[in-house]
Each structure stands twice: as structure tokens, then as C-alpha cells.
Scaffold this motif. Structure first.
Motif, short mmCIF file in Angstrom:
data_model
loop_
_atom_site.label_atom_id
_atom_site.label_comp_id
_atom_site.label_asym_id
_atom_site.label_seq_id
_atom_site.Cartn_x
_atom_site.Cartn_y
_atom_site.Cartn_z
N ARG A 95 -1.97 -24.36 -6.33
CA ARG A 95 -0.53 -24.62 -6.32
C ARG A 95 0.23 -23.50 -5.60
O ARG A 95 1.16 -23.75 -4.82
N ALA A 96 -0.17 -22.26 -5.84
CA ALA A 96 0.48 -21.13 -5.18
C ALA A 96 0.31 -21.19 -3.67
O ALA A 96 1.24 -20.91 -2.91
N ALA A 97 -0.88 -21.56 -3.23
CA ALA A 97 -1.13 -21.68 -1.79
C ALA A 97 -0.21 -22.74 -1.17
O ALA A 97 0.29 -22.56 -0.05
N MET A 98 0.02 -23.83 -1.90
CA MET A 98 0.95 -24.86 -1.42
C MET A 98 2.37 -24.32 -1.28
O MET A 98 3.15 -24.79 -0.44
N ASP A 99 2.71 -23.34 -2.10
CA ASP A 99 4.04 -22.72 -2.05
C ASP A 99 4.09 -21.56 -1.06
O ASP A 99 5.06 -20.79 -1.04
N ASN A 100 3.05 -21.42 -0.24
CA ASN A 100 2.96 -20.37 0.78
C ASN A 100 2.92 -18.97 0.18
O ASN A 100 3.44 -18.01 0.77
N VAL A 101 2.31 -18.85 -1.00
CA VAL A 101 2.01 -17.55 -1.57
C VAL A 101 0.77 -17.02 -0.84
O VAL A 101 -0.29 -17.63 -0.87
N ALA A 102 0.93 -15.86 -0.19
CA ALA A 102 -0.19 -15.27 0.54
C ALA A 102 -1.03 -14.36 -0.35
O ALA A 102 -2.21 -14.12 -0.07
N HIS A 103 -0.40 -13.85 -1.42
CA HIS A 103 -1.09 -12.92 -2.32
C HIS A 103 -0.49 -13.05 -3.71
O HIS A 103 0.73 -13.17 -3.86
N ALA A 104 -1.35 -13.03 -4.74
CA ALA A 104 -0.90 -13.11 -6.13
C ALA A 104 -1.57 -12.02 -6.95
O ALA A 104 -2.76 -11.73 -6.76
N GLU A 105 -0.81 -11.43 -7.84
CA GLU A 105 -1.35 -10.45 -8.79
C GLU A 105 -1.15 -11.04 -10.18
O GLU A 105 -0.01 -11.16 -10.65
N ILE A 106 -2.25 -11.44 -10.79
CA ILE A 106 -2.27 -12.36 -11.93
C ILE A 106 -2.45 -11.62 -13.24
O ILE A 106 -3.44 -10.92 -13.44
N PHE A 107 -1.50 -11.81 -14.17
CA PHE A 107 -1.64 -11.28 -15.52
C PHE A 107 -2.56 -12.16 -16.35
O PHE A 107 -2.54 -13.39 -16.23
N PHE A 108 -3.34 -11.54 -17.23
CA PHE A 108 -4.08 -12.30 -18.24
C PHE A 108 -4.10 -11.51 -19.53
O PHE A 108 -3.98 -10.28 -19.54
N ASP A 109 -4.22 -12.23 -20.66
CA ASP A 109 -4.11 -11.64 -22.00
C ASP A 109 -5.44 -11.75 -22.74
O ASP A 109 -5.65 -12.69 -23.51
N ARG A 135 -9.85 -17.22 -2.27
CA ARG A 135 -9.73 -16.40 -1.07
C ARG A 135 -10.47 -17.05 0.11
O ARG A 135 -9.94 -17.14 1.22
N SER A 136 -11.69 -17.51 -0.14
CA SER A 136 -12.50 -18.07 0.95
C SER A 136 -12.10 -19.50 1.30
O SER A 136 -12.17 -19.89 2.46
N GLU A 137 -11.64 -20.26 0.31
CA GLU A 137 -11.36 -21.68 0.55
C GLU A 137 -9.90 -21.97 0.88
O GLU A 137 -9.60 -22.93 1.60
N LEU A 138 -8.97 -21.15 0.36
CA LEU A 138 -7.55 -21.42 0.54
C LEU A 138 -6.83 -20.34 1.35
O LEU A 138 -5.67 -20.52 1.73
N GLY A 139 -7.49 -19.20 1.55
CA GLY A 139 -6.87 -18.12 2.31
C GLY A 139 -5.83 -17.33 1.54
O GLY A 139 -5.05 -16.60 2.14
N ILE A 140 -5.81 -17.46 0.22
CA ILE A 140 -4.87 -16.71 -0.61
C ILE A 140 -5.63 -15.58 -1.30
O ILE A 140 -6.66 -15.81 -1.93
N SER A 141 -5.15 -14.35 -1.17
CA SER A 141 -5.78 -13.24 -1.86
C SER A 141 -5.16 -13.10 -3.24
O SER A 141 -4.00 -13.49 -3.47
N SER A 142 -5.92 -12.55 -4.19
CA SER A 142 -5.40 -12.40 -5.55
C SER A 142 -6.18 -11.31 -6.27
O SER A 142 -7.35 -11.07 -5.96
N THR A 143 -5.52 -10.67 -7.21
CA THR A 143 -6.14 -9.66 -8.05
C THR A 143 -5.70 -9.90 -9.49
O THR A 143 -4.74 -10.65 -9.75
N LEU A 144 -6.37 -9.23 -10.44
CA LEU A 144 -6.11 -9.45 -11.86
C LEU A 144 -5.53 -8.20 -12.50
O LEU A 144 -5.94 -7.07 -12.20
N ILE A 145 -4.55 -8.42 -13.39
CA ILE A 145 -3.95 -7.34 -14.18
C ILE A 145 -4.13 -7.67 -15.65
O ILE A 145 -3.63 -8.69 -16.14
N LEU A 146 -4.87 -6.82 -16.35
CA LEU A 146 -5.14 -7.00 -17.77
C LEU A 146 -3.92 -6.54 -18.57
O LEU A 146 -3.49 -5.40 -18.43
N CYS A 147 -3.37 -7.43 -19.40
CA CYS A 147 -2.19 -7.08 -20.18
C CYS A 147 -2.54 -6.87 -21.65
O CYS A 147 -3.28 -7.66 -22.25
N PHE A 148 -1.97 -5.82 -22.22
CA PHE A 148 -2.07 -5.59 -23.66
C PHE A 148 -0.91 -6.31 -24.35
O PHE A 148 0.21 -6.33 -23.84
N LEU A 149 -1.20 -6.88 -25.51
CA LEU A 149 -0.18 -7.57 -26.29
C LEU A 149 0.58 -6.55 -27.13
O LEU A 149 0.01 -5.91 -28.02
#
Length: 346
Positions: A95-109, A135-149
Motif C-alpha cells: 500500500r505504501a508503494a502505491m502511495d509513492n513512499v520510497a522509504h518507510a521506518e516501521i514501528f513494532f511493539d 525492497r526487491s519486488e516493489l522498490g521500497i526500502s524499509s527498516t524496523l524500529i522496536l518500540c517499548f510500551l
């Protein structure tokens, strides 16, 4: 200085959707659409307290952050296996790639899941594999950010950090989220100091419902590099001056602010004031499945409600790349792509 060509108002919405951008404030569990919740519940034989997808959607009437979190954690209960986390992240990245997001930094809990007996390896490996495939299939780069609750103890955060130690090569940083009021940033001073020693980037939610003092604490005690939300900074002139002078990014989420009654009407949102004061503000979707829109909807709706221009659109996209944790050459590449797109569009 890069000059933004004039764009006719009727084409501004098209520009907002088409321009390359980064998303820096997205909770992956908050991208879990009701349809996928029901599909995973069926696959994993997890009972849900809602009769249908539509009944679940109708429950998304929030009065504050806590009323949202109650449903948010219930929805996450369907995530049990590595493939579940993969499917959730892969759906967001498509979905992000469809919105022309080139890079995402993703929070997870991770604590949301380890408390239910799901191993942290299951969570991180599923999310990371989705990032690599996108990254390989959609051309969007992304990384993960671990969040503390933040509603849990610092001891619990330390336990989570210890569990994640063998997997730190798969995350870029740590953050702080969940219930803000009553849980000031300094509660987590020691664990953030340890994360800094480990070379992780540091971010924290502050100044959404909490006061400007929480932003000061996040900066001075936790020593974060970005403030997630931060819209309450407008009530502290000295803080505004510091944020502008030090180019400390704010990851603003307009539809989330509206849905959680921080700004009940988007026409009163302070995004333009933040930009015009020289702050490095960005636009993001926060928990798009719950708040009514992914990143492009956040852009188009807040621009439709306010009097921002193509100059503001460019600045927001530029800020998103500047504020990212990408290497400098990749940032320069994406900013050049943005500038070429703006000129070609206009």
C-alpha cells in the motif's frame, strides 16, 4: 536554494499523491485492516468479539488515545506466527508503494506479542523478511524500529531489549509509544542510555496528548533524535525555537490527531504553523487501518482543510528524507528524485 514552481490548486492534490516521500511514523500493528484481522483469526482459530468486518469498523469511534489502544491490542491478538507478521507488513508495504513512499521506518511493539507467548524472533523475522521482499519486488526500502510500551515498566523494556539482542542487526532503532499521559519519557532513561551505547537510533512519542515538558524530557533525558507527534510544542516558544534551530524532526500524523480529538477539526491543525516556524515537520499515517487513511490520505485531507501550498508539500517531503535514518548518499538520491518530480509535474 531549490525553488518550488507554482502549482495550480486543482493539481495540488495530484502532486501530493504522486511525489516521492518517506514515512517515519507507522505502527505496523496499526496497519492491520479488519479484513486481514478476520482472515488471520480464521487461519489461527482465534475468536473475535465482533460478528463481522463491518462491526469491527464501527467500533473505531475513539475519544482519546486509550480508547484506541484498547481495540488496537485486541486486534493484535490474531498475530501468532511468523507468516502472520510477514503478511501484515507486506500488505502495508504494498500500500505504501502505491502511495509513492520510497522509504518507510516501521514501528513494532514486541511486548504486545511476547506477553501472549509469541517469541520475539517470530515477530522480528516475519517483519524483516517482508521488508527484504518489498525492497526487491516493489522498490521500497524499509527498516524496523522496536518500540517499548510506556505503560509497562522500564524493567520490562530491559527484558525486551535483552530478548532482541541477537536480532539487533535487523532493526535500526528503538522508540517509545503507548499511553502517554502519566508515563513521562524519563521513566525510560536507563534503557534508552543502554540503547544509545548499542549504537541504535532513538525516537520517542511525546507531545501528542502529553505536555511540552514531555518533549523536553525526550530530548534532554532520553536524548532522542526525532520526536513522534510533537504537536503540543506550539505551546512553548522556547521549545519551538530549539526544535527549529536544531532541526529536530517531528513525525506528525494529522488524521490520527483528528481521530483522537487532539485537533477535532483538521482546519485547526497546526502543521502549517510548525512548518512556517522552520521546524522539520513531516506527514505520516500512524495507525492507518484505525484512523481512516494511509499517508496520501493524510496529505490530501490536511491540505484540503488548510491553506498550505506546493511549497509546503515539497518541504514536507524533503523533511521526510532529511529526517530518515538513511545513509547520506541515499538521502541525496531521494531528494534529487523529489526535486526532479516537482519540476516535471509543474
Amino acid at each position: 536554494m531549490f525553488k518550488v514552481p507554482p502549482v495550480f490548486a486543482r493539481r495540488l492534490q495530484e502532486l501530493l499523491r504522486a511525489m516521492p516521500k518517506a514515512e517515519l511514523h507507522i505502527h505496523i500493528e496499526g496497519s492491520l485492516e479488519p479484513e486481514l484481522i478476520f482472515a488471520l483469526a480464521q487461519r489461527n482459530d482465534v475468536p473475535l468479539p465482533y460478528a463481522s468486518v463491518e462491526a469491527l469498523r464501527q467500533a473505531y469511534a475513539f475519544t482519546n488515545l486509550q480508547s484506541f489502544l484498547d481495540i488496537y491490542y485486541a486486534g493484535a491478538s490474531v498475530l501468532l506466527h511468523e507468516q502472520d507478521f510477514y503478511d501484515m507488513a507486506r500488505a502495508y508495504l504494498a500500500r505504501a508503494a502505491m502511495d509513492n513512499v520510497a522509504h518507510a521506518e516501521i514501528f513494532f511493539d514486541p511486548q504486545t506479542h511476547t506477553a501472549r507467548g509469541v517469541a520475539i524472533e517470530t515477530v522480528i523475522n516475519g517483519l524483516h523478511r517482508a521488508c527484504e521482499d518489498a525492497r526487491s519486488e516493489l522498490g521500497i526500502s524499509s527498516t524496523l524500529i522496536l518500540c517499548f510500551l510506556r505503560h509497562l515498566s522500564e524493567a520490562s523494556a530491559f527484558e525486551t531489549l535483552e530478548q532482541a539482542q541477537p536480532l539487533l542487526d535487523k532493526i535500526v532503532g528503538v522508540g517509545l509509544d503507548s499511553s502517554e499521559l502519566g508515563h513521562p519519557p524519563e521513566k525510560f532513561a536507563h534503557v534508552f542510555a543502554r540503547c544509545r551505547e548499542l549504537g541504535l537510533h532513538l525516537v520517542a512519542h511525546a507531545g501528542e496528548e502529553g505536555p511540552p515538558a514531555y518533549i523536553w524530557s525526550a530530548l534532554d533525558v532520553l536524548k532522542v533524535e526525532r520526536i513522534d507527534h510533537g504537536v503540543q510544542a506550539m505551546h512553548d516558544a522556547a521549545l519551538m525555537q530549539r526544535l527549529a534551530q536544531d532541526r529536530i524532526p517531528l513525525t506528525v500524523c494529522p488524521l490520527s490527531n483528528q481521530k483522537l480529538c487532539v485537533f477535532p477539526d483538521l482546519k485547526n491543525h497546526n502543521l502549517r504553523q510548525l512548518l512556517d516556524a522552520g521546524l522539520c515537520a513531516t506527514v505520516n499515517s500512524d495507525d492507518p487501518a484505525y484512523f481512516g487513511g494511509y499517508i496520501n490520505e493524510n496529505f490530501t485531507q490536511v491540505f484540503a482543510a488548510t491553506d498550505m501550498t506546493a511549497r509546503h508539500a515539497y518541504q514536507l517531503a524533503f523533511n521526510s528524507f532529511e529526517a530518515s535514518f538513511l545513509p547520506a548518499p541515499r538521502k541525496a538520491e531521494l531528494i534529487a528524485r523529489l526535486q526532479a518530480h516537482i519540476h516535471a509535474f509543474a
